[in-house]
Design an enzyme around this catalytic site. Sequence first.
Site, PDB file in Angstrom:
ATOM      1  N   HIS A 243       2.185  59.048  45.749  1.00 43.01           N
ATOM      2  CA  HIS A 243       0.740  59.239  45.998  1.00 43.01           C
ATOM      3  C   HIS A 243      -0.085  59.156  44.707  1.00 43.01           C
ATOM      4  O   HIS A 243      -0.992  58.347  44.574  1.00 43.01           O
ATOM      5  CB  HIS A 243       0.481  60.639  46.591  1.00 43.01           C
ATOM      6  CG  HIS A 243       1.204  60.953  47.841  1.00 43.01           C
ATOM      7  ND1 HIS A 243       0.903  60.356  49.043  1.00 43.01           N
ATOM      8  CD2 HIS A 243       2.192  61.849  48.108  1.00 43.01           C
ATOM      9  CE1 HIS A 243       1.677  60.863  49.997  1.00 43.01           C
ATOM     10  NE2 HIS A 243       2.479  61.772  49.452  1.00 43.01           N
TER      11      HIS A 243
HETATM   12  O1  RIB Z   1      -1.033  64.618  49.754  1.00 38.80           O
HETATM   13  C1  RIB Z   1      -0.450  64.246  48.545  1.00 38.80           C
HETATM   14  C2  RIB Z   1      -1.067  65.016  47.403  1.00 38.80           C
HETATM   15  O2  RIB Z   1      -0.804  66.412  47.582  1.00 38.80           O
HETATM   16  C3  RIB Z   1      -0.507  64.670  46.052  1.00 38.80           C
HETATM   17  O3  RIB Z   1      -1.526  64.766  45.088  1.00 38.80           O
HETATM   18  C4  RIB Z   1       0.532  65.737  45.817  1.00 38.80           C
HETATM   19  O4  RIB Z   1       0.800  65.944  44.466  1.00 38.80           O
HETATM   20  C5  RIB Z   1      -0.093  66.933  46.475  1.00 38.80           C
HETATM   21  O5  RIB Z   1      -1.005  67.555  45.611  1.00 38.80           O
END
Ligand code: RIB
Length: 317
Positions: A243
Amino acid sequence: MTTKMPVILDVDTGIDDALAILYALFSPRLQVLGITTCFGNGDVLNTTRNTLAMVEMAQVSVPVYQGAADPLVGKWAPQGEAFHGENGLGNAPIKKPVTSPKTLSAPDYLRAAILDRPGEVTVVTLARLTNLAIALNSAPNLAQKIRRVVVMGGAAFVGGNVTPVSEANIWGDPDAAWVVFHSGMPITMVGLDVTMQVNISDAQVQKLDPDRPYTKIMRQALDFYLSAYNPGVSSGTRQAPLHDPLAVAVAEDPTLCTTSDLSVDIEREGTITRGMTVVDQRGWLDLTPNVAVCRSVDAPRFLRNFCERLGFPMALD
Ligand code: RIB
Ligand code: CA
């Protein structure tokens, strides 16, 4: 020589944040001015400690500013442990950092750094939007001085990852997200629509370049992350999404994703929709679009850059 793009990373380190920090710090095109920390994948002391540890492992000198311990409304409660472990880095044994965060708070730093270079600074948020919202609330016109915010967060046309419709970074402080999404600043939303399309696999983790200073920690952390995303699947065939690294990559090179300019609002109160990024797909509200929503990603190109830069093999054998 081309000038590097000045960016500030806002993080809740976190396994994918850790990879994103490395990706940004090793970028030939980004100049990381500073890193601000927020609660999220751990409490803010934990995420700050992990951030300092990653900067030290990258062997660079970048200032770290500690930020919000709680959302704008209410209190933080542990929630990322299942994916990031009790220490936020998959319970890998992290050495106590020798550096410390700066005395300025994260929101104060964001405000000062943005006002110091009006129109130049891109903020890449990889966590709850609390620090940026506090900064915006403290300074009228700050939104007009930010070049762009690239938000890892939200789910426009796909389901959520903490509720059926909500993504963790928005769900964890929807009031802060509301402030940012209503601020008028240029926003690129790198949501689950695209981040779930870029994955790292067991084979790549096992073959991470053994000579990098972060290899031992990141192999262990990623083993935990792969298990969390693939419950019950035996090691060797697992994969998990990158992500936060993708958000950094999009800040560095916006052509990695196609986008649609859309009107996006944040649900702050719904009993089953709190934290939802509500997209006005058919223009019912007749609003000017406020967000460039990432719709598709050139996954092979992103993964090639990511693997080359961090020392993972590209071959998925
Ligand atoms: O949904 C994914 C996000 O949530 C990413 O930034 C992960 O590190 C968590 O913070
Ligand atoms: Ca994160």
